[in-house]
Design an enzyme around this catalytic site. Structure first.
Site, PDB file in Angstrom:
ATOM      1  CB  CYS A  85      -2.722 -41.810 -12.814  1.00 47.73           C
ATOM      2  SG  CYS A  85      -2.498 -41.062 -14.436  1.00 47.73           S
ATOM      3  CD  GLU A 123      -2.298 -37.506  -3.301  1.00 44.93           C
ATOM      4  OE1 GLU A 123      -1.212 -37.884  -2.833  1.00 44.93           O
ATOM      5  OE2 GLU A 123      -3.258 -38.269  -3.506  1.00 44.93           O
ATOM      6  NE  ARG A 174       2.238 -39.599   1.302  1.00 46.11           N
ATOM      7  CZ  ARG A 174       2.476 -40.914   1.279  1.00 46.11           C
ATOM      8  NH1 ARG A 174       3.611 -41.373   1.746  1.00 46.11           N
ATOM      9  NH2 ARG A 174       1.593 -41.761   0.788  1.00 46.11           N
ATOM     10  NE  ARG A 176       2.149 -39.432  -2.902  1.00 44.73           N
ATOM     11  CZ  ARG A 176       3.277 -40.060  -2.622  1.00 44.73           C
ATOM     12  NH1 ARG A 176       4.439 -39.531  -2.989  1.00 44.73           N
ATOM     13  NH2 ARG A 176       3.271 -41.228  -2.005  1.00 44.73           N
TER      14      ARG A 176
END
Length: 485
Positions: A85, A123, A174, A176
């Site tokens: 990103c 994701e 984790r 996300r």
């Protein structure tokens, strides 16, 4: 041979976490692209599918660019992308795809605009929904809506440690962000007005502890690492250095000294800073290199600088309190282990105890961080990262092995990393997507939008594949055979 239930593409594919989940769900990969040659080699060795895209570099910008009229990506039903990103331009008043120009999301958007897959799954790291990236988030959602996608304006934030084992979870925190969207142009106007559907997953989701059970799985209590770890204490490349063992042994003795002094309660939750104790004038007068030192009968409490940030003032006061109460035990310990010598870098003179009632530092999971040695209960692990903070498993007296990190990402033991270094594998695991999390997110999305998907034959095939799939992908992936070694 049974025809595939759907076709998917794998963008920024890494080593194939999305591929593992969607292939196990009955899909067929028709295009994959990954620019890193080492990750690409692992992908191709395991899945037998090129990850070069339609070019010789694995560069998505050469295959999909609406401005240049380039579209080398085939038709497909599901688009998956664990994309980088980059900041989008904020110049002018333009929004949507125009503002993504010059970023890798623009190339994803180019594919979506040309192919309009039924489902899009993106994701990214949790920071995507932080205040610094609100603009990027808005551009992504508006781009999807402009192309006719039914999408929530709220992020689906999820971690595989929330899932119990029977649903494909693993003991790794984790978190996300997942953006999931279904092609449904007739719903977009209503979505824009009301914010779209709810996210398919959240960090507050809880699940039955076992199939058919009424009790809920508690990630803080019900995870145990033993099923993940190899029994061996000696795995090449995972051993600790003498210096690292020295640092741990020193702080282990500190833990054992302090427990009875604190009535057998666990250490405080604030960071323990040995350098903060040097603020006491009596500490400055000690010759730490001498063979013997004299412990003062009393200490004079230092004044904390009021110009420091509030958080730092608070930590200093708490460290001063601890030292003032227990200096008679702390000073001999510091001298005995050479805490104030070259043997201890500044970052190793700090302990972050987050292991609650755990009796020993060697019973915890540790990380050597710039902020100190962080110790956590040996239940679940923090997120794998693509740098050198590999977890140290105290009960094994070593670091996690590359194979164990692959298990943390939901990959079977038959998954191979041919001819590459452990460092490369650690990096790929740190950059990868967790297979169990993808499995859950894809299932939850299809369940949520099943009525929309059933409008078309392709959509009905996806719904049927999800409905007949097992609750977790593990048994299917256990049959995985690498394409070539």
């Amino acid at each position: 041979m049974t025809p595939p239930a759907f076709r998917f593409i794998d963008l920024f594919a890494g080593i194939g976490g999305f591929h593992a989940a969607l292939k196990a769900m009955g899909g067929e990969c028709v295009y994959a692209v990954e620019i890193d040659p080492l990750a690409r080699k692992v992908y191709e060795s395991n899945w037998g599918h090129s990850a070069l895209g339609a070019n010789d570099r694995g560069d998505i910008t050469l295959d999909a660019d609406a401005d240049r009229g380039v579209m080398e990506v085939p038709e497909h039903d599901v688009l998956c992308a664990g994309f980088p990103c980059q900041p989008f331009s904020k110049s002018g008043a333009q929004r949507g795809m125009d503002e993504a120009r010059g970023t890798l999301f623009f190339n994803i958007a180019s594919i979506i605009k040309a192919r309009h897959p039924l489902i899009v799954i993106l994701e990214n790291v949790r920071n995507l929904i932080g205040p610094k990236h609100q603009h990027e988030w808005d551009v992504i959602i508006e781009t999807l809506q402009d192309e006719g996608y039914h999408v929530s304006n709220q992020a689906a934030v999820f971690s595989p440690h929330l899932l119990p084992p029977h649903l494909g979870g693993v003991p790794q925190v984790r978190e996300r962000v997942f953006i999931t969207a279904t092609l449904a142009p007739d719903l977009v106007a209503r979505d824009i007005e009301f914010g779209g559907p709810g996210p398919v997953a959240t960090m507050t989701d809880r699940f039955p502890s076992a199939e058919g059970a009424t009790g809920l799985f508690d990630p803080k209590k019900d995870w145990h690492l033993e099923g993940l770890l190899d029994d061996s204490h000696n795995i090449p490349g995972c051993d600790l250095t003498d210096a690292e063992t020295h640092w741990i042994n020193a702080w282990e003795e500190f833990v054992q000294i302090m427990r009875p002094l604190m009535n057998d309660r666990h250490l405080p939750g604030h960071p323990i800073w040995a350098d903060a104790w040097l603020d006491f004038p009596e500490m400055k007068r000690i010759d730490w290199q001498a063979r013997k030192i004299r412990v003062p009968r009393r200490v004079s409490r230092p004044v904390v600088d009021s110009d420091l940030p509030d958080w730092k003032q608070s930590h200093l006061r708490k460290n001063h309190d601890m030292f003032a109460r227990h200096f008679a035990a702390i000073i001999p310990w510091a001298h005995r282990w050479g805490i104030y010598s070259e043997a201890f870098p500044a970052s190793r003179r700090k302990l972050e105890w987050q292991a609650q009632e755990t009796k020993s530092l060697w019973h915890t999971v540790m990380h050597f961080r710039p902020s100190g040695i962080r110790a956590k209960k040996a239940t679940y692990l923090p997120a794998l990262v693509a740098i050198t903070q590999t977890s140290i498993v105290g009960p094994r007296e070593r670091r996690l092995s590359p194979r164990e990190t692959a298990r943390l990402q939901g990959l079977p033991d038959s998954f191979i990393f041919p001819g590459q270094s452990a460092a490369a594998t650690y990096k790929q695991m740190g950059n990868g997507v967790n297979v169990g999390a993808v499995w859950h997110i894809f299932r939850a999305h299809v369940d949520r939008d099943a009525n929309i998907l059933r409008r078309t034959a392709r959509g009905r095939a996806i719904v049927a594949a999800v409905e007949k799939a097992p609750l977790r992908p593990n048994e299917i992936l256990a049959k995985h055979q690498p394409a070539h070694s």
